[in-house]
Design an enzyme around this catalytic site. Structure first.
Site, PDB file in Angstrom:
ATOM      1  N   GLU A 121      11.893  23.833  62.220  1.00 18.71           N
ATOM      2  CA  GLU A 121      11.686  23.468  63.626  1.00 18.71           C
ATOM      3  C   GLU A 121      10.241  24.123  63.882  1.00 18.71           C
ATOM      4  OE1 GLU A 121      15.905  24.260  63.528  1.00 18.71           O
ATOM      5  OE2 GLU A 121      14.149  25.240  62.872  1.00 18.71           O
ATOM      6  N   HIS A 179      10.051  28.258  59.655  1.00 19.98           N
ATOM      7  CA  HIS A 179      11.058  27.375  59.769  1.00 19.98           C
ATOM      8  C   HIS A 179      10.851  26.117  60.002  1.00 19.98           C
ATOM      9  CE1 HIS A 179      13.989  31.303  60.896  1.00 19.98           C
ATOM     10  NE2 HIS A 179      13.129  31.362  59.999  1.00 19.98           N
ATOM     11  N   CYS A 223      17.954  28.536  64.976  1.00 23.68           N
ATOM     12  CA  CYS A 223      18.037  30.065  65.243  1.00 23.68           C
ATOM     13  C   CYS A 223      17.331  30.382  66.344  1.00 23.68           C
ATOM     14  CB  CYS A 223      17.384  30.768  63.905  1.00 23.68           C
ATOM     15  SG  CYS A 223      15.349  30.569  64.000  1.00 23.68           S
ATOM     16  N   CYS A 267      13.633  29.531  66.708  1.00 24.64           N
ATOM     17  CA  CYS A 267      13.130  28.134  66.848  1.00 24.64           C
ATOM     18  C   CYS A 267      13.674  27.459  68.036  1.00 24.64           C
ATOM     19  CB  CYS A 267      13.912  27.453  65.434  1.00 24.64           C
ATOM     20  SG  CYS A 267      13.095  28.008  64.172  1.00 24.64           S
TER      21      CYS A 267
END
Length: 160
Positions: A59, A57, A87, A90
């Site tokens: 991040e 992801h 999320c 993250c």
């Protein structure tokens, strides 16, 4: 440049990454920059589909790059700007890294509306382990505790 303008400049970088990398076919529409002392030290974007890595992801890729940049696993004093509210995975990475402040543009509900829905994960966390969709079975606890006992005795351990 005042603080609000500075925040907008960094958020614009995160949003531009989300758009440009998504249009380039790198992954979903998410971008992140990490800032320390007013300078961008890393950039990350969603690379889940391009790397075949569900943890890639925006991040997480930015946190990994920032840690490499500073040569340490802690990012205390850093600020993260991301195009979308993180999320659960993250957000865990943000907390574990020690990042001081988080700015986000769109919300988890905005992401859910276009098919990136993490609600089921939040709901699963609230359930007892036995009631979750993921089967989780504890095995060999006593054997694994040996590593913990060795860790407790280790004199040159690096705490985190």
């Amino acid at each position: 440049m005042n603080k609000r303008d500075q925040h907008s400049v960094f958020m614009r970088q995160a949003i531009d990454l989300s758009i440009n990398k998504m249009l380039a076919g790198d992954g979903g529409p998410f971008g992140t920059v990490i800032v320390k002392d007013g300078e961008i030290i890393s950039r990350g974007w969603n690379q889940v589909s391009s790397l075949n890595d569900p943890t890639a992801h925006a991040e997480m890729t930015a946190i990994r790059a920032a840690c490499q940049h500073v040569g340490h696993f802690e990012l205390t004093g850093c600020v993260l700007y991301t195009s979308c509210e993180p999320c659960p995975m993250c957000m865990g990475g943000v907390y574990w890294s020690g990042i001081t402040t988080l700015y986000y543009a769109t919300t988890k509900n905005d992401a859910s509306a276009i098919g990136f829905d993490d609600r089921f994960i939040y709901e699963e966390f609230e359930k007892p382990i036995a009631d979750r969709k993921l089967t989780a079975v504890q095995l060999m606890r006593e054997e694994a505790l040996h590593a913990f006992n060795l860790w407790q005795k280790k004199e040159d351990k690096i705490l985190y």
